[in-house]
Design an enzyme around this catalytic site. Structure first.
Site, PDB file in Angstrom:
ATOM      1  CG  HIS A 162       6.436   3.662   7.706  1.00  0.00           C
ATOM      2  ND1 HIS A 162       5.094   3.347   7.741  1.00  0.00           N
ATOM      3  CD2 HIS A 162       7.013   2.752   6.878  1.00  0.00           C
ATOM      4  CE1 HIS A 162       4.881   2.294   6.972  1.00  0.00           C
ATOM      5  NE2 HIS A 162       6.027   1.909   6.439  1.00  0.00           N
ATOM      6  CG  ASP A 205       3.723   6.112   8.763  1.00  0.00           C
ATOM      7  OD1 ASP A 205       3.827   6.224   7.533  1.00  0.00           O
ATOM      8  OD2 ASP A 205       3.390   5.053   9.325  1.00  0.00           O
ATOM      9  CB  SER A 207       4.324  -0.972   5.812  1.00  0.00           C
ATOM     10  OG  SER A 207       4.420   0.013   4.817  1.00  0.00           O
TER      11      SER A 207
END
Length: 414
Positions: free
Chosen positions: A385, A355, A193
């Site tokens: 995610h 995501d 991320s």
């Protein structure tokens, strides 16, 4: 006596608020397709995060910082961190930057491979310690020694300070690898991320610094790599979920990282920052949606489609300083040229369907391949995610870490 009564009353009010917020979060919980694995776990996790978000928002009305409330509630999760007996960890500093070292327990012979790990959390949340279970699992499956960086967080410390912390720690670890029992010629970098963003930015920067041992690989798990276009197919499809990360959250994270505030939230959320000048720039070609496989994106790549809001953006005035940041490859690594991408190390790109960052990972994988970089990709159609963080709750996560370990061993010829 009066103070006691008021205290009890306040506690009851807070309890009622908590119950009401809990019910609201329950009814707002996401609904996943039937094909998704561990639907129950995903629903519980999403409910928990929606509850944290709702309580944090409520705290703002009570005079507290919503962000600090979120941090406090997440930090409480450290109580569930049961340390693995197979992994040792200790806190240290590298040129002033806090780092946690994770290593196989017991005495080890010879030097081991190493990983510089950078945690996610939108540049504003999480810590290396909160990633402890995941990091331990990587150590267990790779036999590596990991330096996990506790970089300073936005909005208190905006770009480039978090990146500078990661660069400082990475340079120190590469120069002093043997002091940690690591072979400096067997070190890679890994992040997810926002951590994937920082990991790639570190790799881009260090690729130009020839006085250091080179990184041997770059592992990016659902990375955040561009703030140029918030109308890519994944942002449209998963704008409000069902995955953990929504468009609202991601736009907020990018702005807090860059500017420390949300003053331009509406402009970015609606893509009004994507002016005609930017649309016609080379940066547009760097995230062209033709890099996205149609089998995943479910789009026909109609190049005439307007992604910026069309003519409405022609009169929008964006400060040059803002444009300079969002097109800076060290802030948004997909803004790097093909030439700069071509000198990056072998890459492992892990992506999931649910995501809003899905397409960032798909695009960077394809661009790296076209630039001549060896790339291994992994795409999971029914995961979301943050999936890798649930290694203690979801047995399939361990299998994905084993899959990464295979790449790790093959890349380093172990």
């Amino acid at each position: 006596m009066l103070e006691y009564i008021m205290a009890v009353f306040s506690l009851k009010v807070l309890l009622v608020i908590g119950v009401l917020v809990g019910f609201a979060a329950f009814y707002a919980r996401p609904v996943y397709p039937k094909e998704v694995s561990n639907r129950g776990l995903k629903t519980i996790v999403n409910f928990t995060f929606k509850f944290i978000g709702a309580m944090s928002a409520m705290s703002g009305y009570l005079g507290f910082s919503p962000l600090n409330t979120t941090r406090a509630m997440m930090n409480a999760m450290k109580a569930m961190d049961v340390k693995s007996p197979k992994v040792e960890r200790h806190m240290t500093t590298m040129d002033g930057v806090e780092v946690i070292i994770f290593k196989p327990a017991g005495q080890t012979e010879g030097l081991r491979p190493g990983i510089i790990h950078i945690h996610g959390g939108g540049w504003v949340l999480m810590t290396a310690e909160l990633y402890g279970k995941f990091t331990e699992a990587v150590v267990e499956e790779t036999g590596s020694i990991i330096a996990s960086v506790n970089y300073r967080l936005a909005p208190e410390y905006v770009y480039p300070i978090p990146l500078e912390d990661c660069l400082t720690a990475a340079r120190y670890f590469l120069r002093h690898a043997k002091e940690y029992g690591v072979d400096e010629n067997l070190i890679g970098i890994k992040g997810d991320s926002a951590g994937g963003n920082l990991a790639m930015a570190v790799a881009l920067k260090l690729s130009k610094e020839k006085d250091l041992p080179g990184l041997k690989f770059m592992s990016l798990d659902y990375p955040a790599l561009q703030a140029f276009d918030f109308k890519l197919p994944c942002y449209k499809k998963h704008e409000n979920g069902p995955g953990l990360l929504t468009k609202q959250a991601m736009v907020s994270y990018w702005l807090l990282y860059a500017f420390g505030n949300l003053d331009n939230y509406d402009i970015f959320y609606n893509n009004k920052h994507l002016t005609t000048e930017l649309q016609n720039s080379v940066y547009r070609s760097y995230i062209d949606k033709t890099f996205i496989p149609t089998s995943i994106a479910g789009i026909d790549h109609d190049i005439t489609e307007e992604t910026a809001g069309g003519k409405d953006n022609a009169n929008v005035q964006i400060p040059q300083e803002m444009i300079k940041i969002i097109t800076d490859p060290l802030y948004a690594p997909l803004m790097a040229s093909d030439e700069d991408l071509s000198v990056l190390p072998t890459a492992y790109i892990f992506n999931v369907e649910f995501d809003v960052l899905r397409d960032d990972g798909l695009i960077v994988a394809e661009r790296l391949k076209r630039a001549g970089v060896k790339v291994t990709t992994r795409f999971m159609s029914f995961e979301e995610h943050g999936y890798l963080n649930f290694v203690s709750q979801d047995k399939s996560v361990r299998q994905e870490i084993i899959r990464f370990a295979k790449f790790f061993n093959e890349t380093l010829n172990l």
